[in-house]
Design a protein around this motif. Structure first.
Motif, PDB file in Angstrom:
ATOM      1  N   ASP A   1      44.076  31.087  40.304  1.00  0.00           N
ATOM      2  CA  ASP A   1      44.799  30.066  41.071  1.00  0.00           C
ATOM      3  C   ASP A   1      46.308  30.301  41.095  1.00  0.00           C
ATOM      4  O   ASP A   1      46.936  30.243  42.133  1.00  0.00           O
ATOM      5  CB  ASP A   1      44.504  28.669  40.503  1.00  0.00           C
ATOM      6  CG  ASP A   1      43.034  28.299  40.679  1.00  0.00           C
ATOM      7  OD1 ASP A   1      42.386  28.930  41.558  1.00  0.00           O
ATOM      8  OD2 ASP A   1      42.543  27.420  39.949  1.00  0.00           O
ATOM      9  N   ASN A   2      46.909  30.556  39.923  1.00  0.00           N
ATOM     10  CA  ASN A   2      48.354  30.779  39.853  1.00  0.00           C
ATOM     11  C   ASN A   2      48.640  32.259  40.049  1.00  0.00           C
ATOM     12  O   ASN A   2      48.604  33.033  39.100  1.00  0.00           O
ATOM     13  CB  ASN A   2      48.858  30.304  38.480  1.00  0.00           C
ATOM     14  CG  ASN A   2      50.335  30.548  38.304  1.00  0.00           C
ATOM     15  OD1 ASN A   2      51.008  31.090  39.183  1.00  0.00           O
ATOM     16  ND2 ASN A   2      50.858  30.158  37.146  1.00  0.00           N
ATOM     17  N   SER A   3      48.960  32.644  41.297  1.00  0.00           N
ATOM     18  CA  SER A   3      49.081  34.076  41.559  1.00  0.00           C
ATOM     19  C   SER A   3      50.530  34.539  41.557  1.00  0.00           C
ATOM     20  O   SER A   3      50.978  35.180  42.489  1.00  0.00           O
ATOM     21  CB  SER A   3      48.392  34.417  42.881  1.00  0.00           C
ATOM     22  OG  SER A   3      48.909  33.575  43.896  1.00  0.00           O
ATOM     23  N   THR A   4      51.280  34.207  40.498  1.00  0.00           N
ATOM     24  CA  THR A   4      52.612  34.794  40.346  1.00  0.00           C
ATOM     25  C   THR A   4      52.443  36.269  40.014  1.00  0.00           C
ATOM     26  O   THR A   4      51.421  36.664  39.448  1.00  0.00           O
ATOM     27  CB  THR A   4      53.401  34.119  39.206  1.00  0.00           C
ATOM     28  OG1 THR A   4      52.542  34.012  38.078  1.00  0.00           O
ATOM     29  CG2 THR A   4      53.889  32.743  39.599  1.00  0.00           C
ATOM     30  N   GLU A   5      53.448  37.069  40.389  1.00  0.00           N
ATOM     31  CA  GLU A   5      53.345  38.510  40.173  1.00  0.00           C
ATOM     32  C   GLU A   5      53.093  38.799  38.688  1.00  0.00           C
ATOM     33  O   GLU A   5      53.777  38.270  37.825  1.00  0.00           O
ATOM     34  CB  GLU A   5      54.637  39.192  40.654  1.00  0.00           C
ATOM     35  CG  GLU A   5      54.601  40.698  40.681  1.00  0.00           C
ATOM     36  CD  GLU A   5      53.417  41.265  41.482  1.00  0.00           C
ATOM     37  OE1 GLU A   5      53.123  40.771  42.578  1.00  0.00           O
ATOM     38  OE2 GLU A   5      52.790  42.216  40.973  1.00  0.00           O
TER      39      GLU A   5
ATOM     40  N   CYS B   1      47.862  40.237  34.408  1.00  0.00           N
ATOM     41  CA  CYS B   1      48.151  41.007  33.194  1.00  0.00           C
ATOM     42  C   CYS B   1      47.948  40.183  31.932  1.00  0.00           C
ATOM     43  O   CYS B   1      47.900  40.724  30.833  1.00  0.00           O
ATOM     44  CB  CYS B   1      49.570  41.560  33.251  1.00  0.00           C
ATOM     45  SG  CYS B   1      49.874  42.487  34.757  1.00  0.00           S
ATOM     46  N   ARG B   2      47.850  38.854  32.087  1.00  0.00           N
ATOM     47  CA  ARG B   2      47.609  38.003  30.923  1.00  0.00           C
ATOM     48  C   ARG B   2      46.135  37.654  30.736  1.00  0.00           C
ATOM     49  O   ARG B   2      45.772  36.943  29.813  1.00  0.00           O
ATOM     50  CB  ARG B   2      48.457  36.721  31.044  1.00  0.00           C
ATOM     51  CG  ARG B   2      49.945  36.985  30.861  1.00  0.00           C
ATOM     52  CD  ARG B   2      50.774  35.726  30.961  1.00  0.00           C
ATOM     53  NE  ARG B   2      50.820  35.193  32.303  1.00  0.00           N
ATOM     54  CZ  ARG B   2      51.646  35.635  33.260  1.00  0.00           C
ATOM     55  NH1 ARG B   2      52.522  36.599  32.992  1.00  0.00           N
ATOM     56  NH2 ARG B   2      51.620  35.115  34.467  1.00  0.00           N
ATOM     57  N   PHE B   3      45.293  38.180  31.618  1.00  0.00           N
ATOM     58  CA  PHE B   3      43.847  37.938  31.482  1.00  0.00           C
ATOM     59  C   PHE B   3      43.303  38.653  30.247  1.00  0.00           C
ATOM     60  O   PHE B   3      43.745  39.753  29.910  1.00  0.00           O
ATOM     61  CB  PHE B   3      43.099  38.493  32.711  1.00  0.00           C
ATOM     62  CG  PHE B   3      43.253  37.696  33.972  1.00  0.00           C
ATOM     63  CD1 PHE B   3      44.117  36.616  34.061  1.00  0.00           C
ATOM     64  CD2 PHE B   3      42.509  38.042  35.088  1.00  0.00           C
ATOM     65  CE1 PHE B   3      44.244  35.896  35.245  1.00  0.00           C
ATOM     66  CE2 PHE B   3      42.618  37.338  36.267  1.00  0.00           C
ATOM     67  CZ  PHE B   3      43.489  36.261  36.344  1.00  0.00           C
TER      68      PHE B   3
HETATM   69  C1  LIG Z   1      52.351  30.168  37.058  1.00  0.00           C
HETATM   70  O1  LIG Z   1      52.470  31.018  35.930  1.00  0.00           O
HETATM   71  C2  LIG Z   1      53.804  31.267  35.523  1.00  0.00           C
HETATM   72  C3  LIG Z   1      53.780  32.271  34.392  1.00  0.00           C
HETATM   73  O2  LIG Z   1      52.805  31.972  33.439  1.00  0.00           O
HETATM   74  C4  LIG Z   1      54.466  29.949  35.118  1.00  0.00           C
HETATM   75  O3  LIG Z   1      55.804  30.166  34.736  1.00  0.00           O
HETATM   76  C5  LIG Z   1      54.413  28.975  36.299  1.00  0.00           C
HETATM   77  O4  LIG Z   1      54.918  27.707  35.915  1.00  0.00           O
HETATM   78  C6  LIG Z   1      52.983  28.813  36.795  1.00  0.00           C
HETATM   79  N1  LIG Z   1      52.968  28.016  38.012  1.00  0.00           N
HETATM   80  C7  LIG Z   1      52.096  27.035  38.205  1.00  0.00           C
HETATM   81  C8  LIG Z   1      52.199  26.315  39.535  1.00  0.00           C
HETATM   82  O5  LIG Z   1      51.258  26.710  37.386  1.00  0.00           O
END
Ligand SMILES: *[C@@H]1O[C@H](CO)[C@@H](O)[C@H](O)[C@H]1NC(C)=O
Ligand SMILES: *[C@@H]1O[C@H](CO)[C@@H](O)[C@H](O)[C@H]1NC(C)=O
Ligand SMILES: *[C@@H]1O[C@H](CO)[C@@H](O)[C@H](O)[C@H]1NC(C)=O
Ligand SMILES: *[C@@H]1O[C@H](CO)[C@@H](O)[C@H](O)[C@H]1NC(C)=O
Length: 266
Positions: free
Chosen positions: A56-60, A64-66
């Motif tokens: 769901d949270n697809s930050t770049e 890698c944390r999986f």
């Molecule tokens: C997504 O993950 C990043 C890194 O773990 C975190 O900083 C960020 O708050 C997260 N965003 C959401 C919408 O959960």
């Protein structure tokens, strides 16, 4: 005119850049898809992947944390190693791994994977330096295609139910240092690895019929093939003699044959 040329070349450069960037994004998307496909294809009764692999949270760099995923760089979605050892995973070999195009190491050891090792394995883990499928229930033959995994340093297939012969082609793996097929159902000659590979009798232990260095030589097989060759040679000579005799009987004038026979019986 000159201005027009400039506009054209700028446009072309921009187009090339766009292509390149698309290509990069494409390639990173592929690794996310790779993990999605793996998660969908593997049975995960202990919920290791179910809890940790959240798309769901697809930050770049989020993949890698999986659990079990190493990336080349912690904030770039490009998978370096997949380490699934001891997670109670079940199912067939997860072919979706072919989409992780930069994968250098795959460890599926100590799980309950079953079925065959894919016969296009070299296309699935093309650049792997390390492949560990040990302590599962993989069955069928060891695919000769593994010999095309040119970068393999380490290949562990021990503690499975692999049967048949070990493909002789595995000796083509020029970088191979460690190799184990202990505790399987293998028979026949072992590959003639080069001096770089330090493969000992332990790496072949507990199989029903392996032979050849470092195990005892494959004598039984050689002597039986030698017997066959001798038998064929004797058979061939006898047949030739009969054919010549018949030929002589039919094609030589009868009086000549008779005189030869008379000469013999004297
Ligand atoms: C997504 O993950 C990043 C890194 O773990 C975190 O900083 C960020 O708050 C997260 N965003 C959401 C919408 O959960
Ligand atoms: C996966 O985890 C969710 C909670 O995050 C849970 O509701 C679901 O039942 C789990 N799926 C399986 C197959 O156990
Ligand atoms: C085995 O590997 C080669 C080279 O990677 C490939 O061209 C071939 O199709 C593979 N064989 C099978 C049965 O997939
Ligand atoms: C490997 O073979 C399977 C079918 O046996 C095929 O679906 C898959 O696309 C092949 N993978 C590659 C990378 O060639």
């Amino acid at each position: 005119m000159e201005l027009w040329n400039r506009v054209l070349s700028l446009g072309a450069a921009g187009f090339l850049w766009a292509l390149l960037i698309c290509r990069v994004i494409d390639c990173l998307e592929t690794d996310i898809n790779c993990l999605k496909t793996i998660k969908a294809s593997v049975q995960d009764p202990l919920n290791y992947l179910n809890y940790s692999w959240n798309f769901d949270n697809s930050t770049e760099g989020f993949i890698c944390r999986f659990t079990g995923v190493d990336c080349w760089h912690p904030d770039e979605n490009r998978v370096l190693n997949l380490k699934f050892s001891d997670m109670g995973l079940k199912g067939q070999f997860p072919r979706g791994i072919e989409k992780c195009e930069s994968l250098a190491g795959l460890d599926l050891s100590n799980n309950e994977f079953s079925g065959p090792i894919p016969d296009n394995i070299s296309k699935i883990v093309k650049y792997a330096t390390s492949l560990d499928l040990s302590s599962n229930s993989f069955s069928g033959q060891i695919p000769a295609n593994l010999s095309q995994c040119d970068y393999l340093n380490s290949l562990r297939l021990d503690h499975n139910q692999l049967s048949g012969q070990i493909p002789a082609e595995l000796s083509l793996l020029g970088r191979l240092k460690s190799f184990s097929v202990a505790n399987n159902l293998l028979m026949g000659p072992v590959p003639a690895f080069g001096p770089k590979a330090s493969v000992t009798a332990d790496d072949y232990a507990n199989n029903p019929g392996l032979c050849g260095a470092p195990l005892s030589p494959c004598t039984a097989k050689k002597s039986s093939s030698a017997t066959i060759i001798v038998a064929l040679a004797i058979g061939g000579v006898t047949l030739t003699a009969i054919v010549i005799a018949i030929g002589m009987f039919f094609y030589l004038p009868h009086d000549v044959v008779l005189s030869i026979l008379k000469e013999r019986s004297k």
